[in-house]
Design a protein around this motif. Structure first.
Motif, PDB file in Angstrom:
ATOM      1  N   ARG A  41      49.168   7.247  54.704  1.00 47.06           N
ATOM      2  CA  ARG A  41      49.170   7.749  53.132  1.00 47.06           C
ATOM      3  C   ARG A  41      49.510   9.078  52.919  1.00 47.06           C
ATOM      4  O   ARG A  41      50.003   9.223  51.927  1.00 47.06           O
ATOM      5  N   ASN A  42      48.790  10.118  53.656  1.00 47.98           N
ATOM      6  CA  ASN A  42      49.046  11.315  53.193  1.00 47.98           C
ATOM      7  C   ASN A  42      50.797  11.802  53.609  1.00 47.98           C
ATOM      8  O   ASN A  42      51.169  12.459  53.125  1.00 47.98           O
ATOM      9  N   THR A  43      51.053  11.242  54.851  1.00 49.54           N
ATOM     10  CA  THR A  43      52.419  11.587  54.821  1.00 49.54           C
ATOM     11  C   THR A  43      53.411  11.167  53.955  1.00 49.54           C
ATOM     12  O   THR A  43      54.488  11.810  53.374  1.00 49.54           O
ATOM     13  N   HIS A  44      52.999   9.768  53.387  1.00 49.78           N
ATOM     14  CA  HIS A  44      53.880   9.163  52.268  1.00 49.78           C
ATOM     15  C   HIS A  44      53.783  10.246  50.870  1.00 49.78           C
ATOM     16  O   HIS A  44      55.036  10.296  50.275  1.00 49.78           O
ATOM     17  N   GLU A  45      52.603  10.488  50.732  1.00 46.42           N
ATOM     18  CA  GLU A  45      52.540  11.291  49.549  1.00 46.42           C
ATOM     19  C   GLU A  45      53.156  12.710  49.692  1.00 46.42           C
ATOM     20  O   GLU A  45      53.970  13.199  48.956  1.00 46.42           O
ATOM     21  N   ALA A  46      53.192  13.432  50.929  1.00 50.88           N
ATOM     22  CA  ALA A  46      54.110  14.704  51.095  1.00 50.88           C
ATOM     23  C   ALA A  46      55.329  14.313  51.003  1.00 50.88           C
ATOM     24  O   ALA A  46      56.025  15.163  50.437  1.00 50.88           O
ATOM     25  N   VAL A  47      55.806  13.492  51.513  1.00 48.13           N
ATOM     26  CA  VAL A  47      57.243  13.087  51.624  1.00 48.13           C
ATOM     27  C   VAL A  47      57.751  12.934  50.038  1.00 48.13           C
ATOM     28  O   VAL A  47      58.652  13.224  49.781  1.00 48.13           O
TER      29      VAL A  47
END
Length: 416
Positions: free
Chosen positions: A69-75
């Motif tokens: 989820r964190n990776t998705h938000e950063a992207v």
């Protein structure tokens, strides 16, 4: 009776067999229950182990989900930035004018820094000055001497004018400020009209080199010049002082020390000086036991006899902190004057000297502030000396004429 006993015995045997059978059955039931419990425990343990494995797997999956989820938000945020930057034309952002350079630097503020530095320098300078003043305990002015001794200032003896060669300034420089200082001292120690003034005045100091002999000699001279018959008594029997020149003569070797040890009469040690009305009682030979001689009964007897022939007796004594000689005779003086020279003594030394004088019974009238510079002297020249009238005729040492008195030495009738 026998049949009853047999019946009872038979009943007991039957009851015992019934109890044994019941106990065996209960034991078998307990074994069966134990076996069932063991099987149930094993099954429960297997279920718990299986549940722990599922929980660990769940926690691992949860951590992976949070990371994804964190990776998705950063992207997603990065994609939004790229899209916004691509939508703005390149010519919109451009330099309209050259940046202005300030005329003066914003930091540091020189006025503030200079003012702060001046204040800090003044503050620390004052702290340093106060520290140096407290660390240096030497007496710098008459006010400090008055606080240390707890007595008033009697007179200020200023430095002699250029060209003064004689220690007797009242004769060599009668109009000088130094001579006026000794006249003020005479006035300060005199009594009111109709009252009896002090007849015995002792001059001393905390340490050597402060000018006590110089002040004693000139104060005695001021009294003699006023018409008072004055005896200048040199009580320093450890180092030659006022009697230094006189001790070099044959007749001058007899003095106070010889009278106190009973080997001579005081008349042979009393000589007129070059100043009318002023007589000198020599110290005599130097004595190591001067304190013991001065503490005896012959010294107060000498003063009592001297008061019959002289209006005033001025005593020059050794320093208070060097020997106990001055303390031994301070009680016999009507007034004690402490001579203080600038930067010659420390506050604690001057305070201790004043306390010792009071403790010994002396009446400390005040102090004389001596501003005359200290002269470096050798062992053979330890201070001012009093000139006497010499030679004395052989065999006539006890026939010194006093004006308007008896035609013989003032102290000739005193017992040896």
């Amino acid at each position: 009776m026998a049949s009853e006993l047999k019946g009872l015995k038979r009943n007991l045997e039957e009851a015992a067999r019934a109890a044994v059978d019941a106990t065996g059955k209960n034991q078998q039931v307990a074994k069966d229950n134990e076996a069932k419990l063991v099987v149930e425990v094993e099954r429960t343990r297997s279920e718990v182990i299986a549940n722990e494995g599922l929980r660990a797997r769940f926690e691992a999956l949860e951590r992976e989900a949070i990371a994804d989820r964190n990776t998705h938000e950063a992207v997603a945020a990065r994609l939004r930035e790229i899209s916004v930057g691509a939508s703005i034309p390149g010519l919109v952002l451009r330099w309209e004018d050259t940046p202005m350079i300030p005329e003066r630097p914003v930091k540091p503020n020189k006025a503030v820094v200079l003012g702060l530095a001046s204040f800090m320098g003044l503050f620390f300078g004052l702290i340093l000055a106060v520290g140096c003043e407290l660390a240096d305990g030497r007496i710098r002015d008459s006010a400090a001497a008055s606080r240390a001794t707890g007595t008033p200032l009697l007179a200020v003896v200023t430095a002699m004018a250029d060209g003064g060669t004689s220690d007797l300034v009242l004769l060599s420089q009668p109009g000088s400020e130094t001579s006026e200082g000794f006249r003020r001292l005479r006035a300060a120690l005199s009594s009111a009209p109709g009252q009896t003034g002090p007849r015995t005045i002792l001059f001393t100091s905390a340490k050597s080199g402060e000018g006590r002999s110089f002040c004693a000699m000139n104060h005695a001279a001021s009294l003699a010049m006023q018409g008072m018959r004055t005896l200048l008594l040199d009580a320093d029997m450890r180092r030659p002082g006022l009697s230094r020149q006189h001790l070099q003569s044959q007749e001058g070797r007899i003095g106070l020390s010889d009278y106190l040890d009973g080997s001579a009469e005081p008349a042979k040690a009393c000589h007129p000086t070059t100043l009318p009305n002023l007589y000198l009682l020599s110290s005599g030979n130097m004595q190591a036991n001067a304190a013991e001689l001065l503490s005896g009964t012959r010294f107060p007897a000498l003063l009592e006899e001297a008061h019959r022939w002289f209006d005033c007796v001025v005593i020059d004594s050794p320093p208070v902190l060097s020997t106990s000689d001055a303390l031994a005779i301070a009680r016999y003086a009507d007034r004690v004057c402490l001579v203080v020279r600038e930067r010659a003594s420390e506050r604690r030394e001057l305070r201790r000297a004043a306390d010792l004088i009071r403790t010994s019974g002396g009446i400390l009238a005040g102090f004389v502030w001596n501003e005359a510079p200290h002269k470096s002297r050798s062992d053979s020249d330890t201070g001012p000396s009093m000139p006497v009238v010499r030679p004395v005729l052989k065999g006539m040492a006890d026939e010194i004429v006093l004006p308007a008195r008896r035609p013989h030495s003032p102290l000739q009738n005193m017992p040896a």
